[in-house]
Design a protein around this motif. Structure first.
Motif: not given
Length: 115
Positions: A70-72, A75
């Motif tokens: 997953s990626r944010d 952030k």
């Protein structure tokens, strides 16, 4: 230019979980595709998961159902959630921008799964 630093490795018992992080510097992170690979001693590198800038995910058959990428973008971080870990998951884990066929993936984080 984006620079990636993986972290979060450690020692865990079989069946346990870890979450790896890949922290990025650079203003273009959100437009980048990123992959995780791993390399165990004496074995070839295996690209195990990737995520596109649009969030499309891909996994190696060896980790499907147990690992989640997953990626944010807020952030500047890509994560690799690893569940139901097995001793054969023991390896150094790396994250990288394309090209993913390159030999040098920079620094990694050690994951050791005890039986």
């Amino acid at each position: 230019q984006v620079h990636l630093v993986p972290s979060g490795g450690g020692l865990v018992q079989a069946g346990g979980s870890l979450r790896l992080s890949c922290a990025a510097s650079g203003s273009t992170f959100s437009s980048q595709h990123i992959a995780w690979s791993r390399q165990a001693p004496g074995k070839q590198r295996e690209v195990i998961a990737s995520i596109t800038s649009d969030g499309i995910k891909s996994y190696a058959d060896s980790v499907k159902g147990r690992l989640t990428i997953s990626r944010d973008n807020a952030k500047n971080t890509v994560y690799l959630q690893m569940n139901n870990l097995k001793p054969e998951d023991t390896a150094v884990y790396y994250c990288k921008l394309p090209p993913w066929g390159a030999a040098d993936w920079g620094q990694g984080t050690q994951v050791t799964v005890s039986s």
